[in-house]
Design an enzyme around this catalytic site. Structure first.
Site, mmCIF file in Angstrom:
data_model
loop_
_atom_site.group_PDB
_atom_site.id
_atom_site.type_symbol
_atom_site.label_atom_id
_atom_site.label_comp_id
_atom_site.label_asym_id
_atom_site.label_seq_id
_atom_site.Cartn_x
_atom_site.Cartn_y
_atom_site.Cartn_z
ATOM 1 C CG ASP A 203 16.798 37.536 96.431
ATOM 2 O OD1 ASP A 203 16.424 37.943 95.329
ATOM 3 O OD2 ASP A 203 16.309 36.415 97.061
ATOM 4 C CG PHE A 230 22.362 37.091 92.048
ATOM 5 C CD1 PHE A 230 22.476 36.710 90.808
ATOM 6 C CD2 PHE A 230 21.279 36.225 93.185
ATOM 7 C CE1 PHE A 230 21.597 35.856 90.372
ATOM 8 C CE2 PHE A 230 20.480 35.753 92.715
ATOM 9 C CZ PHE A 230 20.407 35.563 91.270
ATOM 10 C CG HIS A 248 18.160 25.136 90.409
ATOM 11 N ND1 HIS A 248 17.305 24.076 91.071
ATOM 12 C CD2 HIS A 248 17.892 26.255 90.773
ATOM 13 C CE1 HIS A 248 16.375 24.537 91.616
ATOM 14 N NE2 HIS A 248 16.700 26.101 91.609
#
Length: 341
Positions: A203, A230, A248
């Site tokens: 992350d 990412f 999403h």
């Protein structure tokens, strides 16, 4: 059509739908006042609760009477209030607590929903317009709110993790990378279910600083963290990659960039699991993803997608769709993908 007959049942139903935010805001208030925590050790009088929450006694009674009327806490004949199972979901620092979600959703997220029309008319993000910065920049600038959001996501995740673990066998994979893994709750559950696997929680650097501190003592030899973007690079050559409630958040162009980064990192034959809501191609059918999609529209550039839309993203990023796996909830279906070339 303008002269539809008056239908009292529909009128009252619409009134109930419109007024739903009253209950949501009442939940936010009892969460902010920590009423569940104050009742954790037994029933208390209104006077006790008012003193301990620094509240106006009569106003607090009106709030508690209303929440008790919809099943949150209980008002007893002797005038005391008692916690119940539904109210217990608002306790602090317990597995599956919904309190952090209440504080985020009815806190910094709430103005974005009030600005939803702006998003519909412009195609832009209501949160960005209200706060004059993106959701991600907001949390970088407000670390306490960011920490609360991590707890919120962990609380919601707790309700779906068992369904994911039951639906998919993670044990064949030696190394697993959780992309956007937050505080690591997903990875920890997987490693407990797969004792021979090792995991990496990936992350943003400011996120994994906290994630590192969350690793259980008995998993520290099998779990590590890695910070980065990412959209640029993720740890390479793992057997399995997964992203839960990440794709999403991004529009198609952004999601394809992210998936291409995954494709580059994956070995031939490597797998990727996209865990998101998958909206069915059935008109007018109730589905949690259709409402969750409004939340995404209010907060970020992304959307909830149909399987056809997911397949388009995979094709554009070079990944091959393998299968769709249902879990115990509509907000966490598993899309299994593979790198063939």
């Amino acid at each position: 059509m303008k002269n539809l007959p008056n239908n009292p049942e529909c009128t009252f139903k619409m009134y109930e739908l419109i007024s739903g935010y009253w209950i949501a805001c009442a939940i936010y208030s009892v969460a902010k006042l920590q009423i569940a925590d104050l009742l954790a050790n037994g029933p208390k009088t209104l006077a006790e609760l008012a003193k301990e929450s620094n509240s106006h006694e009569i106003s607090l009674y009106r709030l508690l009477r209303a929440t008790a009327s919809v099943g949150i806490f209980e008002e007893l004949p002797d005038g005391k209030f008692r916690i119940n199972d539904l109210g217990g979901t608002l306790l602090s620092d317990v597995p599956g607590s919904i309190k952090p979600w209440a504080l985020a959703n009815l806190g910094e997220h709430f103005p974005a929903f009030g600005n939803l029309t702006y998003g519909v008319q412009t195609g832009k993000v209501p949160f960005d317009d209200v706060h004059e910065k993106s959701l991600w920049d907001y949390y970088k600038d407000n670390p306490a709110a960011g920490a609360n959001l991590m707890k919120a996501m962990a609380g919601v995740s707790g309700a779906v993790l068992k369904g994911i673990i039951d639906a998919y066998d993670f044990s064949p994979y030696k190394t697993i990378v959780d992309i956007g893994g937050g505080n690591g709750a997903m990875m920890f559950s997987i490693l407990y279910a797969s004792p021979l696997s090792k995991g990496i929680v990936f992350d943003e650097p400011y996120v994994v600083e906290t994630s590192c501190k969350q690793i259980p003592e008995d998993l520290k030899e099998r779990c590590t963290v890695f910070g980065g973007s990412f959209f640029e690079e993720i740890p390479a050559n793992a057997d399995l990659y997964l992203s839960k409630w990440v794709i999403h958040d991004w529009n198609d162009a952004e999601a394809i960039i992210l998936l291409k980064v995954c494709h580059k990192a994956m070995p031939i034959g490597g797998k990727l699991l996209i865990i998101d809501s998958v909206i069915p191609d059935v008109l007018n059918e109730p589905h949690a993803g259709k409402l969750l999609d409004l939340n995404v529209m209010a907060m970020a550039t992304g959307k909830e997608r149909t399987l056809k839309e997911f397949k388009h993203l995979l094709k554009e990023s070079g990944l091959s769709f393998k299968k769709l796996i249902a879990t115990n909830t509509q907000i966490s279906s598993v899309i299994e993908c593979e790198k063939l070339v």
